[in-house]
Scaffold this motif. Structure first.
Motif, PDB file in Angstrom:
ATOM      1  N   ALA A  57     106.351  27.895  52.850  1.00 29.39           N
ATOM      2  CA  ALA A  57     105.133  28.077  53.649  1.00 29.39           C
ATOM      3  C   ALA A  57     104.841  26.833  54.484  1.00 29.39           C
ATOM      4  O   ALA A  57     104.482  26.929  55.662  1.00 29.39           O
ATOM      5  CB  ALA A  57     103.945  28.399  52.733  1.00 29.39           C
ATOM      6  N   VAL A  58     105.009  25.668  53.859  1.00 27.38           N
ATOM      7  CA  VAL A  58     104.757  24.425  54.598  1.00 27.38           C
ATOM      8  C   VAL A  58     105.747  24.325  55.759  1.00 27.38           C
ATOM      9  O   VAL A  58     105.374  23.980  56.895  1.00 27.38           O
ATOM     10  CB  VAL A  58     104.879  23.195  53.674  1.00 27.38           C
TER      11      VAL A  58
ATOM     12  N   VAL B  38      88.751  24.295  53.227  1.00 28.18           N
ATOM     13  CA  VAL B  38      89.719  25.328  53.607  1.00 28.18           C
ATOM     14  C   VAL B  38      89.159  26.220  54.718  1.00 28.18           C
ATOM     15  O   VAL B  38      89.902  26.705  55.572  1.00 28.18           O
ATOM     16  CB  VAL B  38      90.143  26.164  52.378  1.00 28.18           C
ATOM     17  N   GLU B  39      87.858  26.394  54.712  1.00 28.40           N
ATOM     18  CA  GLU B  39      87.238  27.258  55.725  1.00 28.40           C
ATOM     19  C   GLU B  39      87.397  26.678  57.126  1.00 28.40           C
ATOM     20  O   GLU B  39      87.233  27.397  58.113  1.00 28.40           O
ATOM     21  CB  GLU B  39      85.751  27.462  55.410  1.00 28.40           C
ATOM     22  N   GLY B  40      87.725  25.375  57.213  1.00 29.00           N
ATOM     23  CA  GLY B  40      87.816  24.760  58.530  1.00 29.00           C
ATOM     24  C   GLY B  40      89.225  24.348  58.935  1.00 29.00           C
ATOM     25  O   GLY B  40      89.411  23.679  59.955  1.00 29.00           O
ATOM     26  N   VAL B  41      90.204  24.764  58.138  1.00 35.44           N
ATOM     27  CA  VAL B  41      91.581  24.334  58.412  1.00 35.44           C
ATOM     28  C   VAL B  41      92.252  25.266  59.425  1.00 35.44           C
ATOM     29  O   VAL B  41      91.922  26.445  59.512  1.00 35.44           O
ATOM     30  CB  VAL B  41      92.375  24.291  57.074  1.00 35.44           C
TER      31      VAL B  41
ATOM     32  N   VAL C  75      97.112  28.811  56.885  1.00 33.13           N
ATOM     33  CA  VAL C  75      96.710  29.916  56.003  1.00 33.13           C
ATOM     34  C   VAL C  75      97.684  31.082  56.165  1.00 33.13           C
ATOM     35  O   VAL C  75      98.173  31.662  55.191  1.00 33.13           O
ATOM     36  CB  VAL C  75      95.268  30.356  56.340  1.00 33.13           C
ATOM     37  N   LYS C  76      97.994  31.400  57.414  1.00 32.40           N
ATOM     38  CA  LYS C  76      98.891  32.535  57.691  1.00 32.40           C
ATOM     39  C   LYS C  76     100.283  32.284  57.123  1.00 32.40           C
ATOM     40  O   LYS C  76     100.926  33.193  56.615  1.00 32.40           O
ATOM     41  CB  LYS C  76      98.982  32.783  59.199  1.00 32.40           C
ATOM     42  N   ALA C  77     100.753  31.047  57.229  1.00 25.73           N
ATOM     43  CA  ALA C  77     102.088  30.738  56.714  1.00 25.73           C
ATOM     44  C   ALA C  77     102.149  30.937  55.203  1.00 25.73           C
ATOM     45  O   ALA C  77     103.119  31.491  54.679  1.00 25.73           O
ATOM     46  CB  ALA C  77     102.471  29.302  57.072  1.00 25.73           C
ATOM     47  N   TYR C  78     101.106  30.523  54.504  1.00 26.04           N
ATOM     48  CA  TYR C  78     101.078  30.735  53.046  1.00 26.04           C
ATOM     49  C   TYR C  78     101.114  32.222  52.718  1.00 26.04           C
ATOM     50  O   TYR C  78     101.809  32.651  51.802  1.00 26.04           O
ATOM     51  CB  TYR C  78      99.840  30.076  52.416  1.00 26.04           C
TER      52      TYR C  78
ATOM     53  N   PRO D  93      93.833  27.492  48.321  1.00 21.57           N
ATOM     54  CA  PRO D  93      92.982  26.776  49.284  1.00 21.57           C
ATOM     55  C   PRO D  93      93.182  25.253  49.229  1.00 21.57           C
ATOM     56  O   PRO D  93      93.250  24.596  50.279  1.00 21.57           O
ATOM     57  CB  PRO D  93      91.568  27.182  48.865  1.00 21.57           C
ATOM     58  N   GLY D  94      93.317  24.717  48.040  1.00 17.49           N
ATOM     59  CA  GLY D  94      93.574  23.275  47.910  1.00 17.49           C
ATOM     60  C   GLY D  94      94.913  22.891  48.521  1.00 17.49           C
ATOM     61  O   GLY D  94      95.040  21.846  49.172  1.00 17.49           O
TER      62      GLY D  94
END
Lengths: 151, 753, 292
Positions: A144-145, A79-82, A87-90, A103-104
């Motif tokens: 979010a997606v 998740v740290e590299g996505v 992330v913002k959309a979620y 994160p998953g």
């Protein structure tokens, strides 16, 4: 117990890393307890919940069912590299409650969008069926997606 | 009356969302302090046995082992909120398969696990009491000294027997529901260490830092100021973290060793040793008159609380209080029993006793409506309570009562109006469609039990404000809601509001985060704090101006007097600081309540939540598979503080309701849980939940912050009965047992042929 | 849940090297491919701890080829690849369909076809499809190489015709020709990822000139110690026009081939009913396809 330690090299979030770990440790155990990168969550350690999802050579896999020995020489994205836009959309769509599964889901969404840049609701449901969330009822996760995909 | 608001009612993304989604938030399970000890738990493998001997000598000598702890290390080895019946570590007996017997603390996870296997426990197996009805038989084997009746009571008003004789229609049935597992994605987890002030500090997933603190100091016999409990962001709770899990064990290890420790339950430990929703057997005989008025309800309730009482006694009260639904019924007779068994411990779970009895009552109501020829929604509207009415306990309903608004919303909904044509859509001949509704009610606040909470408020030197409370962020969004309330009340931008939560060393006691009332409680305490803060700021202004001021108003970082003086809050803060007057205040809210009625602990509440649900289902009669095509969840929320988090709560509760209704089947054989993981205990996936339509209706609560009321639990309560009623509508056969799994529905349908 | 920190993992660079290790350590080492079954089983003490032979990086075992009317699938090929493969979708759509139901995306991306076969769960979702395709399994050891039809591979519950020094390197089956209709079914207790209570596959050959079934294959999983073929039902279908009576009779006849048990997911009685009813529904759907 004779703990065995070996050195493994792979790419983690774009950076080459070398880590000493027991060869039958899972990638999840290695990330959380050896490298101490805890964005990848441990929900069941059995491949049933999806909280530990990472990308292995670009594809979503359970880090709890992946041995560190599987990862040697490969590329792992957590998740740290996505892409931060996911992330913002979620966050902006209200898809985050307790947040432990997110994160998953963010990582699974990255894999989903790679395969279906403009996914249908059906495709979203099919691709995320292995990521359990107990808080949201999934309504805002679908949103979010869609927001991340711009559909 | 709705107050014009700037921050209240606004859909603002949660302040914790970005950090959580990016994986940066540290949950308790993510914490790995340096130099820590890994802790592993030895649990009973017997549902019921006498402990003859515990020998830890071999385990203690294993490599890496720093300590092995048993009941002998616990000064006061019993805890519990209502009854102190639960051992920290078992001494004379084990009463269920997850009962903890010993702890190992070792330098590595592997060494702790290995040493656990080397602890020798000699057991003498005892008869296993797994069936709650058998448990209540005085002849059954006693699990606790005083027998297996944890609590029994009867509450009656009017003359049910006579009223039933006069009814036009009477229906009588027995309903059963299985336990439900919370299945939060983060299992019970925590770390402990000695903090810089020498306090044994436990950082663990929970719902009530002060209650956890109390249980730690009372069992370990420690001075209160030597223990600190912090509850970080929690990866889901739903009531399941209302009880003690890892907290006392962690404190024990750090107390005995002086070392940091980490204890995280595996998924299997969580499903076995975590608490559950009570399984239930509910018998109801309900009658109505020819003009469609509910007149009598005779109810027998048996809840299985498992090996220990936990919060079961209060859960039983809520069952009694809500088993008549949101209706006016002049004659009720409710008898209720809470049984000890050798099953897993049941305690709080969203709905807290209400979902089980609603599963029964809302099906009773549908049957009566059908028998008397009424439309099910009209029948409910005819009988439902309204503000100012007297409830079944002869209690005046003084708070907001939005049930009729909820039911009207469904009545006017497209899916209800078009239900006939909806049912006509044909796919395969073996697929039948049905539409069902159900109503729901539940008290929020702790009812007649004392409930008081405090919230701290500090004017910071930078002119912003910090709110401090022991409320816990379990996913529900209380921190966000409190920030919005604070910004509104303090007339400042929300980014000037900081919130510090759930730390017994830093935050005042805001009571427990449960019963859907933390926002109600904290919001009202905050309002009191803001009033006190305005007084304090007024004194600061007086010092700045050098003369008395009558009244002050806040506006975007400034304070204004009626005479037109405008001073930055930073200046007021500095003045207060220099004068030693203090920049902090504490607001208090004592939740209004009445005395409990005889035979109850907390009945009645003054404040109730209401809701309703509509489900459209498809039943495959050849497989028993039920799918929910549409689900409308309506709740009376008083006033939405943040519509986004609010609908999120309703959607999530509804999804848990779908799981409870259709999927989540706990299988227990003679006290042994067979569904110990997420591949056998199935919670809804994204494919099992339709696009839930959550509708908030606002029936203003005069006592609530800006009219808001509790909403956390109501969303789950009507879902299972609405689905049951929809299944009946589809197949004309009534499901009396939940969950309505494919196998149960299959045999149900098959039997009628 | 126990740690595997003391388990060694050998990671050979080639199949030959893997076979050499198996030859030397036969019986003392377990093969791990995608790891989606084995890791959980070992951590949960379902199987004992032994050292592991990690073959995950042996890309030479990842392929799907169509050669001389036969589809050859390398043992390490994952189910996501199988599901999406144009070759499988054309030559054996029933397998493509089964592949997508095996689990979540995360499982499909990792679980291999050989792993699914060798793990030998009677509920494994790829097996009924491979049974109706009458697949051949290719086993190699250092010294030998042999082919076993999938039906002969299972000797009982989790009992395999496979020596400890052997590796399942390839699965092959004949391309399904014109006139064949296939369908996979799975009864899980959740619409998301779930283990099958009953699963199965039906493959029919429809003779357009006589308007009748000329060949029928039905396989059922999770209702016996191994996957079974429902031969009685198959016999009833051959020569039929897929009329209601034939469908009802055939679906009832599956009872003679199964011997289900009670477990946490369902009772034996329910599994019996589901076997008949799923075969019935599947045949009805195939009959509809034929009539179109």
């Amino acid at each position: 117990m004779g703990v065995i330690l070996r050195e493994f090299s792979f790419k983690l979030n774009g950076q080459p890393v070398s880590v000493k770990a027991p060869p039958a440790y899972t990638l999840l155990e290695t990330l959380r307890y050896v490298i101490r990168l805890t964005g990848t969550k441990d929900g069941c350690s059995s491949g049933d919940c999806g909280a530990c999802t990472v990308l292995l050579d670009g594809r979503a896999v359970h880090s709890c069912l992946t041995l560190i020995s599987h990862v040697q020489g490969r590329e792992v994205v957590t998740v740290e590299g996505v892409d931060p836009k996911i992330v913002k959309a979620y966050a902006s769509e209200g898809a985050v409650q307790c947040g432990y599964c997110i994160p998953g889901l963010v990582v699974a969404t990255a894999a989903l969008l790679r395969e279906h840049p403009k996914p249908s609701t059906e495709e979203v449901r099919e691709m995320l069926k292995g990521n359990l969330c107990r808080c949201t009822g999934y309504v805002k996760i679908v949103k979010a997606v869609e927001a991340a995909a711009g559909v | 009356m709705t107050v014009e608001a700037r921050w209240v009612g606004r859909e603002i993304a949660r302040r914790d969302a970005l950090e959580k989604a990016s994986g940066k938030t540290k949950f308790a399970s993510d914490m790995v302090p340096d130099n820590l000890l890994w802790v592993a738990t030895l649990r009973s493998k017997h549902p019921h046995a006498r402990i003859l001997k515990i020998d830890v000598s071999k385990a203690a000598k294993m490599p890496g082992v720093v300590g092995v702890f048993t009941h002998r290390d616990v000064p006061n080895n019993r805890y519990g909120v209502f009854f102190k019946d639960r051992p920290v570590l078992c001494d004379d007996r084990v009463r269920y398969i997850g009962d903890p017997v010993a702890l190992v603390a070792a330098e590595s996870r592997e060494e702790a696990e290995e040493a656990v296997d080397e602890i020798l426990v000699e057991y003498e197996p005892l008869p296993v009491v797994s069936d709650p009805l058998k448990a209540l038989d005085p002849a059954s084997f006693k699990i606790h000294e005083n027998g297996n009746v944890c609590r029994a009571t009867r509450i009656t008003f009017g003359d049910v027997e006579k009223a039933l004789q006069d009814c036009k229609a009477v229906v009588e049935n027995t309903y059963r529901t299985m336990p439900q597992i919370h299945a939060y994605l983060e299992t019970e987890a925590g770390v402990s260490y000695i903090d810089d002030k020498g306090r044994i500090t436990v950082v663990a997933g929970g719902q009530s830092p002060y209650r956890d603190h109390h249980e730690i100091v009372s069992t370990l016999n420690l001075p209160a100021d030597k223990v600190r409990v912090v509850i970080p962001n929690v990866g889901g709770a739903f009531g399941g973290k209302d009880d003690i899990s890892v907290q006392i064990h962690l404190a024990l290890v750090t107390w005995k060793t002086g070392r940091p420790a980490r204890l995280v339950w595996s998924r299997e430990e969580s499903t076995i040793s975590g608490t559950k929703r009570h399984s239930s057997i509910v018998k109801m005989k309900t009658g109505a008159s020819a003009d469609g008025k509910l007149t009598a309800n005779y109810v027998e309730i048996v809840y299985d609380t498992g090996a220990y009482a936990a919060l079961g006694p209060a859960v039983l009260d809520v069952a009694i209080e809500t088993c008549n639904g949101p209706y006016k019924i002049p004659n009720i007779d409710v008898r209720a029993w809470l049984a000890y068994t050798n099953n897993m411990v049941a305690s709080a779970f969203r709905g807290f006793g209400a979902p089980q009895v609603h599963f029964a009552m809302e099906q009773q109501v549908d049957q009566l409506a059908e028998e008397l020829g009424f439309d099910p929604l009209e029948f409910r509207l005819l009988n439902c309570v309204r503000k100012g009415d007297y409830g079944v306990f002869r209690n005046k309903l003084v708070g907001s009562v939005g049930i009729s608004k909820c039911l009207e919303t469904l009545k006017n909904h497209r899916l209800w109006r078009e239900r006939a044509s909806l049912k006509d859509v044909r796919t395969y001949p073996w697929v039948k469609r049905g539409v069902g509704v159900a109503a729901a009610m539940k008290g929020y606040t702790l009812g007649a039990l004392p409930d008081k909470g405090s919230v701290g408020l500090e004017l910071r030197l930078d002119g912003g404000f910090t709110v401090k409370g022991s409320f816990t962020e379990i996913g529900q969004g209380v921190v966000q809601a409190v920030s919005q309330l604070a910004a509104e009340l303090l007339k400042t931008s929300i980014d000037k509001i900081e919130v510090v939560f759930a730390d017994t060393a830093e935050t005042p006691d805001t009571s427990v985060t449960s019963a859907s009332r933390q926002l109600f409680l904290a919001g009202n305490a905050l309002r009191d704090a803001v009033n006190k803060m305005l007084e304090r700021i007024g004194r600061g202004v007086e010092m700045v101006c050098g003369r008395p001021v009558a009244e002050v108003h806040l506006s975007e970082g400034y304070v204004q007097t009626s005479s037109g003086i405008r001073i930055p809050l930073t200046e007021v803060a500095e003045t207060l600081e220099r004068a030693g007057l203090g920049r902090s205040v504490v607001g208090v809210f004592d939740v209004p309540r009445v005395e409990p009625i005889p035979g109850s602990l907390e009945i009645p509440h003054l404040f109730y939540m209401f809701g309703a649900a509509l489900a459209v289902v498809e039943v495959n009669v050849l497989t028993g598979v039920v799918s929910v095509n549409e689900l409308v969840a309506v709740a009376d929320v008083g006033r939405a503080i943040n519509p986004q988090t609010l609908t999120g709560q309703l959607e999530g509760a509804a999804a848990q309701g779908i799981g409870y209704a259709l999927l989540e089947d706990v299988k227990i054989s003679e006290g042994r849980l067979l569904t110990t993981n997420l591949s056998t205990y199935l919670i809804p996936s994204i494919k099992d939940v339709p696009e839930i339509e959550a509708i908030a209706v606002e029936d203003h609560e005069d006592s609530g912050p800006f009219g808001a009321k509790g909403i956390g639990e109501i969303g789950i309560i009507p879902v299972a009965p609405a689905i049951a009623n929809a299944i009946y509508d589809a197949v004309r056969k009534r499901p009396f047992t939940a969950p309505m799994t494919p196998e149960r529905v299959y045999w149900l349908v098959k039997k009628q042929d | 849940m126990r740690s595997l920190a003391d388990v060694d993992v050998l990671s050979p660079a080639s199949v030959d090297e893997a076979l050499e290790i198996l030859h030397q350590k036969a019986g003392g080492i377990k093969i791990v491919a995608g790891g989606t079954d084995l890791i959980v089983q070992m951590k949960h003490r379902i199987i004992g701890k032994t050292d592991l032979l990690n073959i995950y990086m042996l890309d030479e075992l990842r392929y799907i080829r169509l050669e001389n009317g036969s589809v050859r699938v390398g043992g390490l090929t994952d189910f996501a690849t199988i599901h999406k493969s144009p070759v499988v979708r054309t030559a054996a759509p029933v397998l493509a369909e089964a592949a997508s139901t095996i689990g979540s995306v995360q499982i499909l991306n990792k679980a291999s076809i050989a792993g699914n076969i060798v793990n030998a769960s009677p509920a494994a979702d790829s097996l009924p499809a491979l049974y109706v395709l009458e697949a051949d399994l290719h086993l190699r050891s250092k010294a030998s190489s042999r082919t076993v039809p999938i039906r002969d591979f299972y000797k009982g519950y989790k009992k395999l015709d496979m020596r400890p020094d052997e590796l399942l390197v390839e699965v092959s089956f004949k391309q399904v020709g014109d006139g064949y209709l296939g369908k996979f079914f799975k009864h899980g207790l959740r619409q998301g990822d779930a283990i099958a209570v009953v699963n199965g596959a039906v493959l029919l050959k429809w003779d357009a000139s006589s308007k009748a079934v000329s060949e029928a294959r039905i396989a059922l999983g999770a209702v016996a110690p191994t996957v079974v073929r429902a031969e009685k039902a198959e016999a009833i279908l051959v020569g039929s026009r897929l009329e209601e009576t034939a469908i009802v009779n055939a679906s009832r006849a599956v009872q003679e081939s199964i011997s289900p048990i009670d477990d946490v997911r369902g009772s034996a009685a329910y599994r019996r009913e589901m076997s008949t009813n799923y075969v019935y529904m599947t045949l009805r759907m195939l009959a509809e396809m034929v009539r179109k």
